[in-house]
Design a protein around this motif. Structure first.
Motif, PDB file in Angstrom:
ATOM      1  N   PRO A  35       0.845  -1.620  -0.429  1.00  0.00           N
ATOM      2  CA  PRO A  35      -0.071   0.226  -0.095  1.00  0.00           C
ATOM      3  C   PRO A  35       0.681   1.626   0.092  1.00  0.00           C
ATOM      4  O   PRO A  35       0.707   2.550  -0.679  1.00  0.00           O
ATOM      5  N   LYS A  36       1.485   1.509   0.688  1.00  0.00           N
ATOM      6  CA  LYS A  36       2.680   3.115   0.572  1.00  0.00           C
ATOM      7  C   LYS A  36       3.621   2.491  -1.052  1.00  0.00           C
ATOM      8  O   LYS A  36       3.374   3.543  -1.802  1.00  0.00           O
ATOM      9  N   LEU A  37       4.079   1.369  -1.382  1.00  0.00           N
ATOM     10  CA  LEU A  37       4.645   1.589  -3.042  1.00  0.00           C
ATOM     11  C   LEU A  37       3.461   2.070  -3.677  1.00  0.00           C
ATOM     12  O   LEU A  37       3.486   2.930  -4.313  1.00  0.00           O
ATOM     13  N   ALA A  38       1.746   1.370  -3.740  1.00  0.00           N
ATOM     14  CA  ALA A  38       0.907   2.317  -4.259  1.00  0.00           C
ATOM     15  C   ALA A  38       0.888   3.590  -3.891  1.00  0.00           C
ATOM     16  O   ALA A  38       0.572   4.774  -4.859  1.00  0.00           O
ATOM     17  N   GLU A  39       0.969   4.118  -3.291  1.00  0.00           N
ATOM     18  CA  GLU A  39       0.056   5.154  -2.278  1.00  0.00           C
ATOM     19  C   GLU A  39       1.823   6.636  -2.886  1.00  0.00           C
ATOM     20  O   GLU A  39       1.277   7.600  -3.437  1.00  0.00           O
ATOM     21  N   TRP A  40       2.825   6.047  -2.434  1.00  0.00           N
ATOM     22  CA  TRP A  40       3.987   7.028  -3.698  1.00  0.00           C
ATOM     23  C   TRP A  40       3.653   6.981  -4.964  1.00  0.00           C
ATOM     24  O   TRP A  40       3.769   7.651  -5.327  1.00  0.00           O
ATOM     25  N   PHE A  41       3.603   5.562  -5.733  1.00  0.00           N
ATOM     26  CA  PHE A  41       3.530   6.325  -7.129  1.00  0.00           C
ATOM     27  C   PHE A  41       2.160   6.657  -7.515  1.00  0.00           C
ATOM     28  O   PHE A  41       2.293   7.779  -8.814  1.00  0.00           O
ATOM     29  N   ILE A  42       1.132   6.632  -7.041  1.00  0.00           N
ATOM     30  CA  ILE A  42      -0.149   7.879  -6.958  1.00  0.00           C
ATOM     31  C   ILE A  42       0.032   9.295  -6.641  1.00  0.00           C
ATOM     32  O   ILE A  42       0.117  10.179  -7.630  1.00  0.00           O
ATOM     33  N   ASP A  43       0.795   9.696  -5.357  1.00  0.00           N
ATOM     34  CA  ASP A  43       1.963  10.443  -5.779  1.00  0.00           C
ATOM     35  C   ASP A  43       2.184  11.687  -6.934  1.00  0.00           C
ATOM     36  O   ASP A  43       2.307  12.755  -7.022  1.00  0.00           O
ATOM     37  N   ARG A  44       3.198  10.393  -6.906  1.00  0.00           N
ATOM     38  CA  ARG A  44       4.065  10.771  -8.509  1.00  0.00           C
ATOM     39  C   ARG A  44       3.277  10.919 -10.002  1.00  0.00           C
ATOM     40  O   ARG A  44       3.613  11.498 -10.583  1.00  0.00           O
TER      41      ARG A  44
END
Length: 55
Positions: A35-44
């Motif tokens: 989930p943290k990786l997905a959140e980072w990707f969505i932020d980018r």
């Protein structure tokens, strides 16, 4: 080449690389990793979207 000055450095780098890989895999399979990786990707993607809109 046991007499080579860098032989000990190369051997010492192996276990630490394995430890970092193990820690990264453990983080990704933990409940926080993906989930943290997905959140980072969505932020980018959001940053990219804002940059494109400002052009």
């Amino acid at each position: 080449m046991a007499g080579h000055p860098c032989a000990g450095i190369q051997e010492a780098g192996g276990p630490s690389g394995t430890a970092l890989t193990t820690a990264a895999v453990a983080f990704l399979i933990s409940p926080y990793g993906i989930p943290k990786l997905a959140e980072w990707f969505i932020d980018r993607l959001d940053d990219l979207n804002c940059a494109i809109k400002s052009i």
